[in-house]
Design a protein around this motif. Structure first.
Motif, PDB file in Angstrom:
ATOM      1  N   THR A 153      -1.766  -6.720  -7.330  1.00 12.07           N
ATOM      2  CA  THR A 153      -2.104  -7.047  -5.949  1.00 12.07           C
ATOM      3  C   THR A 153      -1.450  -6.027  -5.031  1.00 12.07           C
ATOM      4  N   VAL A 154      -2.271  -5.365  -4.237  1.00  9.61           N
ATOM      5  CA  VAL A 154      -1.773  -4.368  -3.291  1.00  9.61           C
ATOM      6  C   VAL A 154      -1.987  -4.922  -1.890  1.00  9.61           C
ATOM      7  N   LYS A 214      -3.821   1.369  -3.154  1.00  4.92           N
ATOM      8  CA  LYS A 214      -4.560   0.930  -1.984  1.00  4.92           C
ATOM      9  C   LYS A 214      -4.950  -0.544  -2.156  1.00  4.92           C
ATOM     10  N   PRO A 215      -5.206  -1.255  -1.076  1.00  6.44           N
ATOM     11  CA  PRO A 215      -5.634  -2.658  -1.206  1.00  6.44           C
ATOM     12  C   PRO A 215      -6.864  -2.815  -2.098  1.00  6.44           C
ATOM     13  N   GLU A 216      -7.733  -1.839  -2.098  1.00  5.48           N
ATOM     14  CA  GLU A 216      -8.930  -1.937  -2.929  1.00  5.48           C
ATOM     15  C   GLU A 216      -8.646  -1.750  -4.425  1.00  5.48           C
ATOM     16  N   ASP A 217      -7.421  -1.420  -4.765  1.00  2.20           N
ATOM     17  CA  ASP A 217      -7.029  -1.369  -6.180  1.00  2.20           C
ATOM     18  C   ASP A 217      -6.663  -2.745  -6.727  1.00  2.20           C
ATOM     19  N   THR A 218      -6.629  -3.726  -5.857  1.00  2.00           N
ATOM     20  CA  THR A 218      -6.285  -5.081  -6.267  1.00  2.00           C
ATOM     21  C   THR A 218      -7.281  -5.623  -7.287  1.00  2.00           C
ATOM     22  N   PRO A 270       0.833  -1.210   0.000  1.00  2.00           N
ATOM     23  CA  PRO A 270       0.000   0.000   0.000  1.00  2.00           C
ATOM     24  C   PRO A 270       0.862   1.253   0.000  1.00  2.00           C
ATOM     25  N   GLY A 271       0.443   2.215  -0.806  1.00  2.00           N
ATOM     26  CA  GLY A 271       1.220   3.429  -0.977  1.00  2.00           C
ATOM     27  C   GLY A 271       2.229   3.369  -2.097  1.00  2.00           C
ATOM     28  N   GLY A 272       2.446   2.199  -2.645  1.00  2.00           N
ATOM     29  CA  GLY A 272       3.415   2.030  -3.708  1.00  2.00           C
ATOM     30  C   GLY A 272       2.865   2.389  -5.076  1.00  2.00           C
TER      31      GLY A 272
END
Length: 126
Positions: free
Chosen positions: A123-124, A87-91, A14-16
């Motif tokens: 995958t985030v 963000k994790p929800e971008d996975t 996350p944040g990457g």
């Protein structure tokens, strides 16, 4: 016959950031608008961004506005999606799609696009 190939996916914290690419196989992207979509497991495919054939018009889903940037280099025959502050929800699996003419179809729905790539996984996760 135009075919699309996506690349650049991977695992990121996350944040990457990641930079996805969409390139053609068997033809050229010239004259085609390009859309980016994503699909998470168990969810419907949703729009991420749009870029017009000349690159002068771009649009984004509210969820990625200010974090993602779509661009294209028509001489190099490539469309890129720069994704920052992930963000994790971008996975999900990210797809690029092409259309030569809109026929009045909205850019925000999958049925508005004619040619699809196979997708690249993003995958985030920490």
């Amino acid at each position: 016959q135009l075919q699309l190939v996506e690349s650049g996916g991977g695992l990121v914290q996350p944040g990457g950031s990641l930079r996805l690419s969409c390139v053609p196989s068997g033809s050229t992207l010239n004259g085609y608008a390009i859309g980016w979509f994503r699909q998470a497991p168990g969810k419907e495919r949703e729009v991420v961004s749009y870029i017009s054939s000349a690159g002068g018009n771009t649009n984004y889903a509210d969820s990625v506005m200010g974090r993602f940037t779509v661009s294209r280099d028509n001489q190099a025959n490539i469309v890129s999606l720069q994704m920052n502050s992930l963000k994790p929800e971008d996975t999900g699996t990210y797809f690029c799609a092409a259309r030569f003419l809109s026929y009045g179809r909205t850019w925000t729905l999958p049925n508005g696009w004619d040619i699809w790539g196979q997708g690249t996984q993003v995958t985030v996760s920490s």
